[in-house]
Motif scaffolding. Structure first.
Motif: not given
Length: 145
Positions: A5-8, A97-104
């Motif tokens: 879940l990406l929240v912003s 950030n993108f690296p966090m989201a890709l890893t997750a």
């Protein structure tokens, strides 16, 4: 099923989800992007997210990445998940950030939340670098970037 879940604030989470689709392909089907729109009340976001959660399987689990810990979008989403009994056991992290989201996205189904948290933090911090602009463009390769 475990969802990312990406929240912003704004459309950051939606743009990040779109970019993830370029790198991750099918696993993005389990990524949900939620953003508090400009001039939108948190109660409106709550209603929108409530509809989303209501349509998910009862056994859904969540890894939540937010742009800001303590911001209205994250607290609203967490309240909805808590009301559905789904916040307990979720991994919640800020500074998305993108690296966090890709890893997750790529690791959420294969690692425990504790191991996933460590991997996300490691990947995110390792990705923070200064780009050396003093080299001539002829000297640069993809490995330098």
């Amino acid at each position: 099923m475990k969802y990312l879940l990406l929240v912003s604030h704004g459309d950051f989470s939606k743009g990040l989800r779109q970019t993830l689709s370029m790198f991750a392909g099918d696993p993005v089907k389990s990524v949900i992007a939620v953003g508090l729109k400009k001039d939108e009340a948190a109660s409106t976001l709550e209603k929108r997210f409530e509809d989303t959660v209501s349509n998910l399987p009862d056994d859904s689990e969540f890894v939540i990445l937010a742009d800001v810990i303590g911001g209205s979008p994250l607290t609203t989403v967490c309240n909805v998940l808590n009301n559905h009994g789904k916040l307990q056991g979720s991994l919640v992290m800020g500074g998305m950030n993108f690296p966090m989201a890709l890893t997750a996205t790529m690791s959420k189904d294969s690692l425990s939340n504790e191991d996933l948290q460590k991997k996300i933090i490691s990947e995110a911090t390792d990705a923070i670098k200064v780009f050396d602009t003093t080299q001539s463009s002829d000297d640069l390769s993809d490995d330098d970037i």
